[in-house]
Design an enzyme around this catalytic site. Structure first.
Site, PDB file in Angstrom:
ATOM      1  N   LYS A  33       0.855  -1.196   0.000  1.00  0.00           N
ATOM      2  CA  LYS A  33       0.000   0.000   0.000  1.00  0.00           C
ATOM      3  C   LYS A  33       0.891   1.246   0.000  1.00  0.00           C
ATOM      4  O   LYS A  33       1.419   1.651   1.023  1.00  0.00           O
ATOM      5  CB  LYS A  33      -0.941   0.049   1.215  1.00  0.00           C
ATOM      6  CG  LYS A  33      -2.094   1.015   0.921  1.00  0.00           C
ATOM      7  CD  LYS A  33      -2.608   1.787   2.091  1.00  0.00           C
ATOM      8  CE  LYS A  33      -1.773   2.916   2.541  1.00  0.00           C
ATOM      9  NZ  LYS A  33      -1.695   4.075   1.624  1.00  0.00           N
TER      10      LYS A  33
ATOM     11  N   GLY B  21       7.319   5.660   7.293  1.00  0.00           N
ATOM     12  CA  GLY B  21       6.450   6.833   7.351  1.00  0.00           C
ATOM     13  C   GLY B  21       6.671   7.578   8.649  1.00  0.00           C
ATOM     14  O   GLY B  21       7.732   7.474   9.268  1.00  0.00           O
TER      15      GLY B  21
ATOM     16  N   THR C 132       2.076   7.532  12.898  1.00  0.00           N
ATOM     17  CA  THR C 132       1.487   6.376  12.202  1.00  0.00           C
ATOM     18  C   THR C 132       2.187   5.096  12.637  1.00  0.00           C
ATOM     19  O   THR C 132       1.536   4.068  12.870  1.00  0.00           O
ATOM     20  CB  THR C 132       1.608   6.533  10.674  1.00  0.00           C
ATOM     21  OG1 THR C 132       1.278   7.863  10.305  1.00  0.00           O
ATOM     22  CG2 THR C 132       0.703   5.567   9.945  1.00  0.00           C
TER      23      THR C 132
ATOM     24  N   GLU D 163      10.400   2.102   9.849  1.00  0.00           N
ATOM     25  CA  GLU D 163      11.393   3.112   9.442  1.00  0.00           C
ATOM     26  C   GLU D 163      10.686   4.446   9.568  1.00  0.00           C
ATOM     27  O   GLU D 163       9.848   4.793   8.726  1.00  0.00           O
ATOM     28  CB  GLU D 163      11.846   2.881   7.998  1.00  0.00           C
ATOM     29  CG  GLU D 163      12.537   1.550   7.768  1.00  0.00           C
ATOM     30  CD  GLU D 163      13.913   1.474   8.395  1.00  0.00           C
ATOM     31  OE1 GLU D 163      14.487   2.525   8.732  1.00  0.00           O
ATOM     32  OE2 GLU D 163      14.407   0.347   8.576  1.00  0.00           O
TER      33      GLU D 163
ATOM     34  N   CYS E 159      13.889  11.740   5.034  1.00  0.00           N
ATOM     35  CA  CYS E 159      13.907  11.304   6.437  1.00  0.00           C
ATOM     36  C   CYS E 159      15.238  11.589   7.100  1.00  0.00           C
ATOM     37  O   CYS E 159      15.310  11.875   8.286  1.00  0.00           O
ATOM     38  CB  CYS E 159      13.581   9.828   6.520  1.00  0.00           C
ATOM     39  SG  CYS E 159      14.639   8.814   5.478  1.00  0.00           S
TER      40      CYS E 159
ATOM     41  N   GLU F 115       9.949  16.908  13.704  1.00  0.00           N
ATOM     42  CA  GLU F 115      10.291  16.840  12.292  1.00  0.00           C
ATOM     43  C   GLU F 115       9.345  17.735  11.493  1.00  0.00           C
ATOM     44  O   GLU F 115       8.152  17.437  11.397  1.00  0.00           O
ATOM     45  CB  GLU F 115      10.142  15.376  11.848  1.00  0.00           C
ATOM     46  CG  GLU F 115      10.678  15.064  10.501  1.00  0.00           C
ATOM     47  CD  GLU F 115      10.367  13.624  10.085  1.00  0.00           C
ATOM     48  OE1 GLU F 115       9.252  13.125  10.374  1.00  0.00           O
ATOM     49  OE2 GLU F 115      11.240  13.006   9.468  1.00  0.00           O
TER      50      GLU F 115
HETATM   51  P1  NAD Z   1       2.595   8.817   6.958  1.00  0.00           P
HETATM   52  O1  NAD Z   1       2.898   8.148   8.240  1.00  0.00           O
HETATM   53  O2  NAD Z   1       1.559   9.877   6.950  1.00  0.00           O
HETATM   54  O3  NAD Z   1       2.114   7.770   5.856  1.00  0.00           O
HETATM   55  C1  NAD Z   1       2.940   6.691   5.452  1.00  0.00           C
HETATM   56  C2  NAD Z   1       2.071   5.588   4.883  1.00  0.00           C
HETATM   57  O4  NAD Z   1       1.241   5.071   5.920  1.00  0.00           O
HETATM   58  C3  NAD Z   1       1.125   6.037   3.775  1.00  0.00           C
HETATM   59  O5  NAD Z   1       1.028   5.022   2.819  1.00  0.00           O
HETATM   60  C4  NAD Z   1      -0.188   6.199   4.519  1.00  0.00           C
HETATM   61  O6  NAD Z   1      -1.325   6.081   3.693  1.00  0.00           O
HETATM   62  C5  NAD Z   1      -0.095   5.031   5.477  1.00  0.00           C
HETATM   63  N1  NAD Z   1      -0.983   5.101   6.648  1.00  0.00           N
HETATM   64  C6  NAD Z   1      -1.377   6.191   7.326  1.00  0.00           C
HETATM   65  N2  NAD Z   1      -2.204   5.834   8.348  1.00  0.00           N
HETATM   66  C7  NAD Z   1      -2.316   4.491   8.297  1.00  0.00           C
HETATM   67  C8  NAD Z   1      -3.035   3.523   9.071  1.00  0.00           C
HETATM   68  N3  NAD Z   1      -3.802   3.864  10.099  1.00  0.00           N
HETATM   69  N4  NAD Z   1      -2.916   2.217   8.737  1.00  0.00           N
HETATM   70  C9  NAD Z   1      -2.122   1.834   7.713  1.00  0.00           C
HETATM   71  N5  NAD Z   1      -1.449   2.701   6.934  1.00  0.00           N
HETATM   72  C10 NAD Z   1      -1.534   4.012   7.226  1.00  0.00           C
HETATM   73  O7  NAD Z   1       3.990   9.368   6.412  1.00  0.00           O
HETATM   74  P2  NAD Z   1       4.241  10.275   5.126  1.00  0.00           P
HETATM   75  O8  NAD Z   1       3.795  11.660   5.432  1.00  0.00           O
HETATM   76  O9  NAD Z   1       3.708   9.574   3.920  1.00  0.00           O
HETATM   77  O10 NAD Z   1       5.839  10.221   5.025  1.00  0.00           O
HETATM   78  C11 NAD Z   1       6.691  11.105   5.671  1.00  0.00           C
HETATM   79  C12 NAD Z   1       7.334  10.435   6.866  1.00  0.00           C
HETATM   80  O11 NAD Z   1       8.051   9.264   6.445  1.00  0.00           O
HETATM   81  C13 NAD Z   1       8.366  11.305   7.548  1.00  0.00           C
HETATM   82  O12 NAD Z   1       8.183  11.234   8.935  1.00  0.00           O
HETATM   83  C14 NAD Z   1       9.697  10.667   7.152  1.00  0.00           C
HETATM   84  O13 NAD Z   1      10.737  10.894   8.067  1.00  0.00           O
HETATM   85  C15 NAD Z   1       9.329   9.231   7.072  1.00  0.00           C
HETATM   86  N6  NAD Z   1      10.291   8.486   6.267  1.00  0.00           N
HETATM   87  C16 NAD Z   1      11.195   7.663   6.910  1.00  0.00           C
HETATM   88  C17 NAD Z   1      12.150   6.985   6.172  1.00  0.00           C
HETATM   89  C18 NAD Z   1      13.170   6.096   6.838  1.00  0.00           C
HETATM   90  O14 NAD Z   1      13.894   5.398   6.141  1.00  0.00           O
HETATM   91  N7  NAD Z   1      13.266   6.076   8.158  1.00  0.00           N
HETATM   92  C19 NAD Z   1      12.180   7.116   4.777  1.00  0.00           C
HETATM   93  C20 NAD Z   1      11.247   7.952   4.162  1.00  0.00           C
HETATM   94  C21 NAD Z   1      10.298   8.623   4.923  1.00  0.00           C
END
Ligand code: NAD
Length: 488
Positions: A173, A226, A230, A248, A282, A383
């Protein structure tokens, strides 16, 4: 053509919902995709479960799984232009960055293609000649792979490639904001010969299409990249069925510059660290820690160069960075800057939406430098995930380490110094998963990626990246059985 890929077939959502995708750079319409709800996801889980329990994939020879991944790598290279264009339209990022990403993605598939056969088990010495004892690695089962919008296909590749290499089936997803390259990848997996039900794609919002992936009993592992909030919610939801959870999450990454650093290199890297992809990375070096003696000269130069960074859309060849992903995200970044100023930070550049030809219809926000920050400000602690650099001063090694570690996150960071021994000492004391010395941002698929503390609970890439998707089983075989139990 429908966009959900379930059990080897392309179809629309059960309730026929769709979502319009618009380019963050100018608001133009990129496309309309099918939007799954929970019931679609439950069907995808069932397909992945069947394919795991009955299908050939988990027991397919590791070498054949590896070959398939190598074929996918070739297909990614073949379709590089289309993939890069689609990634840029969904994210608004510069085409050249997307092209770079597609090369990385093909390399990731190649790495795990080769890694599939690198280590398949070991013999254990028991001291008993009549026993043959082996440790073998097996796939975990049905994997839920949930990815963000900032590096959509790269983050997807980091999960899909090792999951397949280890023999799992999965439901992917991707972020609802950036679905197009995930759709394309599924077509390539199909073309490369992935059996029906092994790879499934649902598109849609997290709380609807994503939520069943965390608590459904037929899912064995959740691998999530993400935001922290979340991640916490998914971990809690997965606890009910004791799933394996690999997270992650975010970072608030320190970039430590000592007074003896090579000035030009450290300035250049500090700009790359935080303003690449407008800070939506990230591992972005969003917290600049500068040693007292260097502070004024260093920050003046950062401000001079940050003010000249040219913003623009994906196909503007003179642009150096692009827009933020959405109006809501830009509002969040603006709120962090406003709070930082209210808490006493000094605005040195940026801080106001840019206007002008090509910028008015996109979600642009300029490189922004907040000086004289301290570790208790929300803009330093949390962040913002935007092009916002906070500057703190330090005096000496011990204070640099203390400030850098004073965060709930632990993803990445850097040390700039010409004193090799000092840089190594500081690197050793940073509680973060990746430390760059006199550099920022490079990574290789052979190395590990993952966070300390609340930046995550898993590893991606490298041999540990594959290990996340494997169970370890010990098989003890008595080659000379005879009745000799306790109760004979
Ligand atoms: P997010 O947490 O809003 O969403 C990430 C994913 O989770 C999306 O696909 C979203 O639809 C899904 N999601 C949201 N709520 C959910 C639920 N209740 N159940 C299942 N899935 C759900 O994050 P974002 O805004 O898309 O991404 C940015 C974040 O990602 C930043 O915090 C960034 O630091 C992090 N990130 C981390 C890394 C790493 O390697 N550590 C890499 C890239 C991004």
């Amino acid at each position: 053509m429908p966009d959900l890929y379930i059990d080897g077939s392309w179809r629309g959502a059960l309730d026929e919902r769709t979502r319009e995708i618009r380019c963050p750079a100018d608001g133009s319409r990129v496309g309309v995709v099918d939007e799954a709800g929970g019931k679609d996801t439950v069907e995808a889980i069932a397909a992945a479960r069947r394919a795991f329990d009955e299908g050939p994939w988990p027991t397919t020879a590791a070498a054949d799984r590896g070959d398939l991944l190598l074929r996918v790598a070739d297909l990614l290279v073949r379709d590089k232009d289309a993939l890069a264009r689609a990634e840029s339209l969904d994210t608004g990022k510069r085409l050249v960055e997307s092209e770079y990403d597609i090369d990385d993605i093909a390399n990731c598939f190649r790495y795990f293609g080769r890694q599939a056969t690198a280590e398949t088990g070991r013999v254990v010495e028991t001291g008993t000649p009549s026993v043959d004892s082996r440790v073998v690695y097996e796939p975990v089962g049905v994997c839920a792979l949930i990815t963000p919008w900032n590096y959509p296909l790269l983050q997807t590749a980091w999960k899909v490639a090792p999951a397949l290499a280890a023999g799992n089936t999965f439901v992917l997803k991707p972020s609802e904001l950036t679905p197009h390259t995930a759709i394309h990848l599924m077509r390539l997996l199909e073309e490369a010969g992935v059996p029906p039900g092994v790879a499934n794609l649902v598109l849609g919002a997290g709380p609807e299409a994503g939520a069943p992936l965390a608590d459904h009993p037929d899912v064995d592992l959740v691998s999530f990249t993400g935001g922290l909030a979340t991640g916490r919610a998914l971990m809690a939801a997965a606890a009910g069925t004791v799933k394996k959870v690999a997270l992650e999450l975010g970072g608030k990454n320190p970039n430590i510059v000592f007074a003896d650093a090579d000035f030009e290199t450290a300035v250049d890297m500090a700009l790359t660290a935080v303003f690449l992809h407008s800070g939506q990375v990230c591992s972005a070096g969003a917290r600049l820690l500068v040693e007292d003696g260097l502070h004024d000269r260093f920050v003046d130069e950062i401000v001079r160069r940050a003010s000249r960074i040219r913003l623009g859309g994906p196909f503007d060849e003179r642009a150096q960075t692009g827009p933020l992903i959405s109006a809501a995200h830009r509002a969040k970044v603006e709120a962090y800057v406003a709070r930082g100023l209210a808490e006493g930070a000094v605005l040195r550049c940026g801080g106001e939406r840019p206007t002008g030809p090509g910028l008015d219809d996109g979600f642009y926000y300029p490189p922004t430098v907040l000086d004289e920050c301290s570790g208790d400000m929300s803009v330093v602690r949390e962040e913002s995930f935007g092009p916002v650099l906070t500057v703190e001063r330090f005096s000496g090694e011990a204070e640099a380490v203390r400030l850098a570690n004073d965060t709930i996150y632990g993803l990445a960071g850097a040390v700039f110094s010409t004193d090799e021994a000092k840089a190594q000492r500081v690197a050793a004391r940073l509680r973060i998963g990746t430390v760059w010395i006199n550099d920022y941002h490079p990574y290789v698929p052979q190395a590990e990626w993952g966070g300390f503390k609340q930046s995550g609970s898993g590893r991606e890439l490298g041999p540990s990246g594959l290990a996340e998707y494997r169970e370890t089983k010990h098989i003890w075989r008595n080659t000379d059985p005879s009745p000799q139990g306790w109760f004979g």
